[in-house]
Design an enzyme around this catalytic site. Sequence first.
Site, PDB file in Angstrom:
ATOM      1  N   GLU A   1       3.820  -6.928   6.232  1.00  0.00           N
ATOM      2  CA  GLU A   1       2.883  -6.626   5.136  1.00  0.00           C
ATOM      3  C   GLU A   1       1.865  -7.733   4.880  1.00  0.00           C
ATOM      4  O   GLU A   1       1.664  -8.145   3.732  1.00  0.00           O
ATOM      5  CB  GLU A   1       3.666  -6.309   3.861  1.00  0.00           C
ATOM      6  CG  GLU A   1       4.647  -5.164   4.044  1.00  0.00           C
ATOM      7  CD  GLU A   1       5.433  -4.826   2.778  1.00  0.00           C
ATOM      8  OE1 GLU A   1       5.438  -5.629   1.844  1.00  0.00           O
ATOM      9  OE2 GLU A   1       6.036  -3.743   2.750  1.00  0.00           O
TER      10      GLU A   1
ATOM     11  N   ASN B   1       4.811  -5.474  11.115  1.00  0.00           N
ATOM     12  CA  ASN B   1       5.329  -4.313  10.387  1.00  0.00           C
ATOM     13  C   ASN B   1       4.581  -4.152   9.068  1.00  0.00           C
ATOM     14  O   ASN B   1       4.366  -5.129   8.348  1.00  0.00           O
ATOM     15  CB  ASN B   1       6.827  -4.571  10.099  1.00  0.00           C
ATOM     16  CG  ASN B   1       7.553  -3.361   9.538  1.00  0.00           C
ATOM     17  OD1 ASN B   1       7.487  -2.279  10.115  1.00  0.00           O
ATOM     18  ND2 ASN B   1       8.246  -3.540   8.422  1.00  0.00           N
TER      19      ASN B   1
ATOM     20  N   HIS C   1       6.712   4.970   4.393  1.00  0.00           N
ATOM     21  CA  HIS C   1       7.332   5.393   3.130  1.00  0.00           C
ATOM     22  C   HIS C   1       6.439   6.492   2.541  1.00  0.00           C
ATOM     23  O   HIS C   1       5.328   6.217   2.093  1.00  0.00           O
ATOM     24  CB  HIS C   1       7.406   4.226   2.142  1.00  0.00           C
ATOM     25  CG  HIS C   1       8.375   3.158   2.550  1.00  0.00           C
ATOM     26  ND1 HIS C   1       9.744   3.362   2.538  1.00  0.00           N
ATOM     27  CD2 HIS C   1       8.178   1.882   2.976  1.00  0.00           C
ATOM     28  CE1 HIS C   1      10.342   2.236   2.935  1.00  0.00           C
ATOM     29  NE2 HIS C   1       9.422   1.333   3.216  1.00  0.00           N
TER      30      HIS C   1
ATOM     31  N   GLU D   1      10.693   2.389   8.577  1.00  0.00           N
ATOM     32  CA  GLU D   1      11.319   2.468   7.249  1.00  0.00           C
ATOM     33  C   GLU D   1      11.138   3.856   6.637  1.00  0.00           C
ATOM     34  O   GLU D   1      10.930   4.001   5.427  1.00  0.00           O
ATOM     35  CB  GLU D   1      10.718   1.400   6.319  1.00  0.00           C
ATOM     36  CG  GLU D   1      10.816  -0.012   6.854  1.00  0.00           C
ATOM     37  CD  GLU D   1      10.358  -1.072   5.863  1.00  0.00           C
ATOM     38  OE1 GLU D   1      10.221  -0.777   4.657  1.00  0.00           O
ATOM     39  OE2 GLU D   1      10.147  -2.216   6.302  1.00  0.00           O
TER      40      GLU D   1
ATOM     41  N   ASP E   1      11.065   7.219   4.780  1.00  0.00           N
ATOM     42  CA  ASP E   1      11.703   8.052   3.749  1.00  0.00           C
ATOM     43  C   ASP E   1      10.623   8.918   3.123  1.00  0.00           C
ATOM     44  O   ASP E   1       9.428   8.682   3.325  1.00  0.00           O
ATOM     45  CB  ASP E   1      12.506   7.255   2.705  1.00  0.00           C
ATOM     46  CG  ASP E   1      11.813   6.038   2.137  1.00  0.00           C
ATOM     47  OD1 ASP E   1      10.564   6.016   2.129  1.00  0.00           O
ATOM     48  OD2 ASP E   1      12.509   5.106   1.697  1.00  0.00           O
TER      49      ASP E   1
HETATM   50  C1  GLA Z   1       9.166  -2.764   2.211  1.00  0.00           C
HETATM   51  C2  GLA Z   1      10.000  -3.809   2.936  1.00  0.00           C
HETATM   52  C3  GLA Z   1      11.445  -3.449   2.991  1.00  0.00           C
HETATM   53  C4  GLA Z   1      11.934  -2.831   1.709  1.00  0.00           C
HETATM   54  C5  GLA Z   1      11.062  -1.643   1.387  1.00  0.00           C
HETATM   55  C6  GLA Z   1      11.541  -0.792   0.239  1.00  0.00           C
HETATM   56  O1  GLA Z   1       8.746  -1.762   2.966  1.00  0.00           O
HETATM   57  O2  GLA Z   1       9.558  -4.055   4.232  1.00  0.00           O
HETATM   58  O3  GLA Z   1      12.199  -4.591   3.280  1.00  0.00           O
HETATM   59  O4  GLA Z   1      11.924  -3.797   0.709  1.00  0.00           O
HETATM   60  O5  GLA Z   1       9.784  -2.155   1.125  1.00  0.00           O
HETATM   61  O6  GLA Z   1      12.013  -1.522  -0.818  1.00  0.00           O
END
Ligand code: GLA
Length: 434
Positions: A235, A276, A312, A342, A344
């Site tokens: 990030e 990422n 997400h 990640e 969801d």
């Molecule tokens: C981000 C981070 C993860 C996690 C998610 C959801 O995407 O990379 O480690 O903390 O948020 O909480």
Amino acid sequence: MPGLMRDLPARRTTQGQSATTFRAVDKNVWRLLSFLEARPDRQPGSVRTRVVKRRGVALAASVVVFASACAGGTTANVGPQATSTSAPSGPATSNPTGTTVVSHPAGSLQGLAEPSGVLIGTAVDSAALIAEVPYRDTLAKDFGIVTPENDMKWGLIHPERDRYDFAKADQIVDFAQAHGQQVHGHNLAWHNQNPDWLEHGTFTRDELIQILHDHISTVVGHFKGRIAMWDVVNEAIESDGSLRQTVWSKGIGPDYLELAFTFAHDADPTAKLYYNDYALELGGPKTEAVYNIVRDLKNKGVPIDGVGFQTHLVNQVSPRAANFAPILQRFVDLGLDVAITEFDDAIKLTAGTTAAADLEQQAVTYREFVHACLTQVRCRSFTMWGFTDQHSWIPSILPGLGAGLPLDKNYQPKPAYQAMVDELRSTAPATPKR
Ligand code: GLA
């Protein structure tokens, strides 16, 4: 197309490290969530209360696992309810590195994905791993790669400048090795969940480079040969495409990225190294900025292997997968691997429950995004940020949203799980990776 936006006020955790409350996901979701902002459980302290409670459970469970380990037990099958074998997988053999080679059951997610070469993955909550048999059983059965949800983050693995704590991360890696799973390390340079000593210390640029180097070489070195892929930088880019102001970018400058990748490669030349980030599936300024950064790194010969798309999503709000395939392809055309890291798909809850139509839409979304990975020859893994709604970051951080994962709180499959099975059955055998 909604632009993704996060407002990240720091909060405190029981570990004393800075962490983050995710208050908004994107502009449309912000509207969706506005009614929640006035709720008492949005006030400061409420999230913390839940975190403290969870940490309490984790601590109690850790005592059990630690006692068992001291008594000569293994970490894969310990804990208060540890009666299952936690290995419902196929025949096991061992390979020269000591990792148990286990074929996943034919009808499991990983079993179905095998012909394609894609790994199906999940984030792992170490407290649930220790305390819950169904958690361990499902983890062992369905998944070919695991990401420690929190236990490799700076605040937990490096809580004091001269002290590392590998205990929980080791438990996850040991479990994975015993169950024929690969491990996705997460992460080595981020702006959240950092320890106080790092976030609030005063360091010269050279000292900070030394700190980054020492952390990466110690952590990556500790797991050398046991981690298939690392999220090296997490990030780094804001929604508008600018470089995020973090302890790293402010203290070192933009070249912290190439330093981090180089340090990681030096510590374990066999691990695949990823950048990422979230919201890359949207396209737009952030995706472009990340594209430019990884292209430049690659052109300079920096050891970067891939880009992780966190993905997400918010049900009925986030874009569908139609535009995703070309976005993945652009990164692949740079000579990089890609991975869904990640996934969801949060649903708006009404009085704590989910509408059938939302679950159906969620199933469609899961299927489309699994399809996008299966049909991209360099998409290496499809990892979800958990697998049961019993253990998900979403409701505690985004009250009013939840149910983002393919199993419900009782570990029962939701339509999303069946949709993944259907997609893997129909597409995986036809799309083997190179
Ligand atoms: C981000 C981070 C993860 C996690 C998610 C959801 O995407 O990379 O480690 O903390 O948020 O909480």
